[in-house]
Every structure is written in structure tokens, then in C-alpha cells.
Scaffold this motif. Structure first.
Motif, PDB file in Angstrom:
ATOM      1  N   GLU A  80       2.767 -23.695 -11.192  1.00 17.60           N
ATOM      2  CA  GLU A  80       2.777 -24.869 -12.059  1.00 17.60           C
ATOM      3  C   GLU A  80       2.209 -24.558 -13.443  1.00 17.60           C
ATOM      4  N   ASP A  81       1.338 -23.571 -13.533  1.00 16.19           N
ATOM      5  CA  ASP A  81       0.779 -23.184 -14.830  1.00 16.19           C
ATOM      6  C   ASP A  81       1.828 -22.514 -15.709  1.00 16.19           C
ATOM      7  N   VAL A  82       2.843 -21.966 -15.096  1.00 19.50           N
ATOM      8  CA  VAL A  82       3.928 -21.305 -15.818  1.00 19.50           C
ATOM      9  C   VAL A  82       5.106 -22.251 -16.027  1.00 19.50           C
ATOM     10  N   LEU A  83       5.457 -22.989 -14.987  1.00 16.29           N
ATOM     11  CA  LEU A  83       6.660 -23.827 -15.014  1.00 16.29           C
ATOM     12  C   LEU A  83       6.551 -24.998 -15.980  1.00 16.29           C
ATOM     13  N   ALA A  84       5.329 -25.307 -16.423  1.00 16.94           N
ATOM     14  CA  ALA A  84       5.159 -26.384 -17.409  1.00 16.94           C
ATOM     15  C   ALA A  84       5.601 -25.964 -18.808  1.00 16.94           C
ATOM     16  N   SER A  85       5.937 -24.707 -18.992  1.00 16.24           N
ATOM     17  CA  SER A  85       6.399 -24.224 -20.285  1.00 16.24           C
ATOM     18  C   SER A  85       7.647 -24.976 -20.724  1.00 16.24           C
ATOM     19  N   ALA A  92       3.644 -17.231  -5.895  1.00 12.80           N
ATOM     20  CA  ALA A  92       4.580 -18.163  -6.527  1.00 12.80           C
ATOM     21  C   ALA A  92       4.461 -18.106  -8.048  1.00 12.80           C
ATOM     22  N   GLY A  93       3.232 -17.886  -8.545  1.00 10.93           N
ATOM     23  CA  GLY A  93       3.029 -17.788  -9.984  1.00 10.93           C
ATOM     24  C   GLY A  93       3.742 -16.583 -10.580  1.00 10.93           C
ATOM     25  N   GLU A  94       3.706 -15.464  -9.868  1.00 11.37           N
ATOM     26  CA  GLU A  94       4.403 -14.264 -10.334  1.00 11.37           C
ATOM     27  C   GLU A  94       5.915 -14.485 -10.361  1.00 11.37           C
ATOM     28  N   LYS A  95       6.433 -15.151  -9.332  1.00 11.09           N
ATOM     29  CA  LYS A  95       7.873 -15.448  -9.296  1.00 11.09           C
ATOM     30  C   LYS A  95       8.245 -16.360 -10.471  1.00 11.09           C
ATOM     31  N   ALA A  96       7.408 -17.358 -10.751  1.00 14.06           N
ATOM     32  CA  ALA A  96       7.681 -18.272 -11.855  1.00 14.06           C
ATOM     33  C   ALA A  96       7.661 -17.536 -13.192  1.00 14.06           C
ATOM     34  N   PHE A  97       6.716 -16.609 -13.355  1.00 16.40           N
ATOM     35  CA  PHE A  97       6.633 -15.888 -14.622  1.00 16.40           C
ATOM     36  C   PHE A  97       7.819 -14.932 -14.784  1.00 16.40           C
TER      37      PHE A  97
END
Length: 310
Positions: A290-295, A232-237
Motif C-alpha cells: 500500500e505504501d507503493v500502490l498509492a503512487s 507484496a511490497g517488492e511485487k508492487a514496486f
């Protein structure tokens, strides 16, 4: 008819072993390193290989005492920030050293402030001191067009350019100068300084990275630092990159590195928020969505993302 591999000079009827010379130079090691360090940039890498081939053949010609002028190796690298220009300049220095065209092969990176003084008599010693440090290697002048400011009659950049022109002509067997910057601004710089254009033989344009290439750069960067994305983190990035590339001040790989630094910061704060929780190795190395989407690129649509820590 004799075959020769490594003697300094050979008879006219001898043959030199091109493959042996190539292997002995260890150029492939540098080219492989460049492939590992930089995603994509196929046109740039192809041009660097062509220059390496030119230098290798020129070295073989000398074995037959075939005289010719030393190849002009001064270069211009154009492209947006974060496209790998400094890295390629560094590897070019290694290639030049291994082929015997410069003594040291080191890279000295400067900007206008390192070369141009603020008062009469200050510029020449500054420029000459930089050249002294770079001699035997590569002098990389970033945003070189700022050396020329015709609108300011009291500007001393022209003095630095004159010194550089002399050195580029008279010391081209032991110093390679690489001018770098935005393509349009470098073109205007050359139009205003035809003497500089005539001394630069190789113009290499560095294209922007695609979103897919930037994602690969991100994953490679994280792996070097013992991190990884969750699925999910890769998709968010990937979604982040699509948005960020449309905003001002985007700097390709540099912006990717900045974004990853901020994602790591958010990950650390997320983990610390539940300090009583026992953490596994997977927890410590994984960046979640969530670590990416908080941008703020997502939350506020910021147009000054890099400058304001998005």
C-alpha cells in the motif's frame, strides 16, 4: 637477472612484479567499491578496469625509463540521468591518485553556471577559479554541451571552452576533465568544437538500467537505510518500475531514490494513522504494498511523476 618490485628505476635485464605493483596500488579496493555501489554497468566497469591497467603498465614502463607522453585521460561520459556517471567519476579520481597521476584525486562537479559569466570579463575568472579548485583531481562538467550556445552572439561560453582547452592540453598530468551529458547532445557539442574532441581520449556510454537492475538498486538502497520491502511490497514496486520507466522524465536510479523517499513518507503516515498501535521493529522497517500502490503512477497514470511527487 634481478627481480624488482618497488624501486624507482630498474636495470634493463630486471623484471618488475606486476601483481605486486597492482596490490601495492590498492586499485582493487576502489574497483570493489565501485562494484558494491553500482548495480550492473558491466561495459562501464570493464572500461574503467582497462584504463586502470593502462596507467599501471605506464607506471611500470617508467621504472625502465621508457619514455612516452603522459596518457591522455580526459573523458566523456554519456547517458541518461541516474546511471552512475558522477559515482564513476569519483572512483576514477581515487584510481588516478593511487597510481600517482594526480596529487589529490578529489572530484569537483560543475555546470555551465559555475563556469560562464553574464557580462564581459566575468567568465575567465570564474572558469579559472573552478580549475584552480579542481587541479590535482578530476573536474566533472555536467551537461557540458550548454557551454556552447552559438545562437546567442552575446554568450560567453566559448571563452570558457577556450580556457578549458588550454588547461586540458597543458596540465593533463595533474588534472583530468570529464565531460558528461546526453549522448546525442554531446555528439553535437563535439562536432561544433573539434578541439575539444581531440583532447578527449575516452568516451564511455552509460546504458539505462533494466527493471530487474532497478529493483536490485531499490533493495540495496533500502538496506543501507535499514528498510526493506515486504513480499507484496517488492511485487508492487516491481510493477511500479514497469509503469514508471515508460513515462517521461525517468532518471534511472535517481527516480528510484525519489520513489523510495515517497514510499517511506506514506509508510510513516500509515503508521501514524494508528498511533495507539504498538509498533515492532519489523513494522518500522517494512514498506508494504500500500505504501507503493498509492503512487499517482498507479492511480492517475501521471506523466510528470518525479516533478509532482508521484
Amino acid at each position: 637477472m634481478s627481480d624488482i618490485k618497488n624501486s624507482d628505476t630498474v636495470a634493463d635485464d630486471a623484471k618488475v612484479d606486476l601483481e605486486a605493483e597492482f596490490n601495492a596500488s590498492n586499485i582493487q579496493e576502489v574497483l570493489d567499491k565501485l562494484d558494491r555501489e553500482l548495480i550492473g554497468l558491466k561495459p562501464v566497469k570493464t572500461r574503467i578496469r582497462e584504463i586502470a591497467a593502462l596507467l599501471l603498465v605506464d607506471r611500470l614502463r617508467k621504472k625502465f625509463e621508457l619514455t612516452s607522453d603522459t596518457p591522455t585521460l580526459h573523458m566523456c561520459f554519456t547517458g541518461n540521468p541516474g546511471t552512475g556517471k558522477t559515482t564513476v567519476a569519483m572512483r576514477m579520481g581515487e584510481i588516478l591518485k593511487r597510481l600517482g597521476y594526480v596529487r589529490e584525486g578529489h572530484l569537483v562537479t560543475v555546470t555551465r553556471d559555475d563556469l560562464v559569466g553574464q557580462y564581459i570579463g566575468h567568465t575567465a575568472p570564474k572558469t579559472k577559479e573552478v580549475i584552480k579548485k579542481a587541479m590535482g583531481g578530476v573536474l566533472f562538467i555536467d551537461e557540458a554541451y550548454y557551454l556552447y550556445k552559438p545562437e546567442n552572439e552575446r554568450d560567453y561560453g566559448a571563452e570558457s571552452i577556450e580556457i578549458l582547452l588550454q588547461i586540458m592540453e597543458n596540465n593533463r598530468d595533474d588534472l583530468v576533465v570529464i565531460l558528461a551529458g546526453y549522448k546525442d547532445k554531446m555528439e553535437r557539442f563535439f562536432q561544433s568544437n573539434p578541439g575539444m574532441r581531440s583532447r578527449v581520449a575516452h568516451h564511455i556510454d552509460f546504458p539505462d538500467y533494466s527493471a530487474a537492475e532497478l529493483l536490485s538498486i531499490a533493495k540495496l538502497t533500502l538496506a543501507k537505510q535499514n528498510y526493506r520491502f515486504s513480499e507484496a511490497g517488492e511485487k508492487a514496486f516491481a510493477d511500479y518500475l514497469v509503469l514508471r520507466m515508460k513515462l517521461p522524465h525517468f532518471a534511472n536510479a535517481r527516480s528510484v531514490r525519489n520513489a523510495l523517499d515517497r514510499a517511506r513518507l506514506r509508510q510513516a503516515n500509515r503508521l501514524f494513522a494508528d498511533a495507539k498501535k504498538k509498533l515492532s521493529k519489523i513494522d518500522l522497517i517494512t514498506l508494504e504494498a500500500e505504501d507503493v500502490l498509492a503512487s499517482r503512477v498507479f492511480t492517475e497514470g501521471r506523466t510528470d511523476a518525479d516533478a509532482n511527487g508521484a
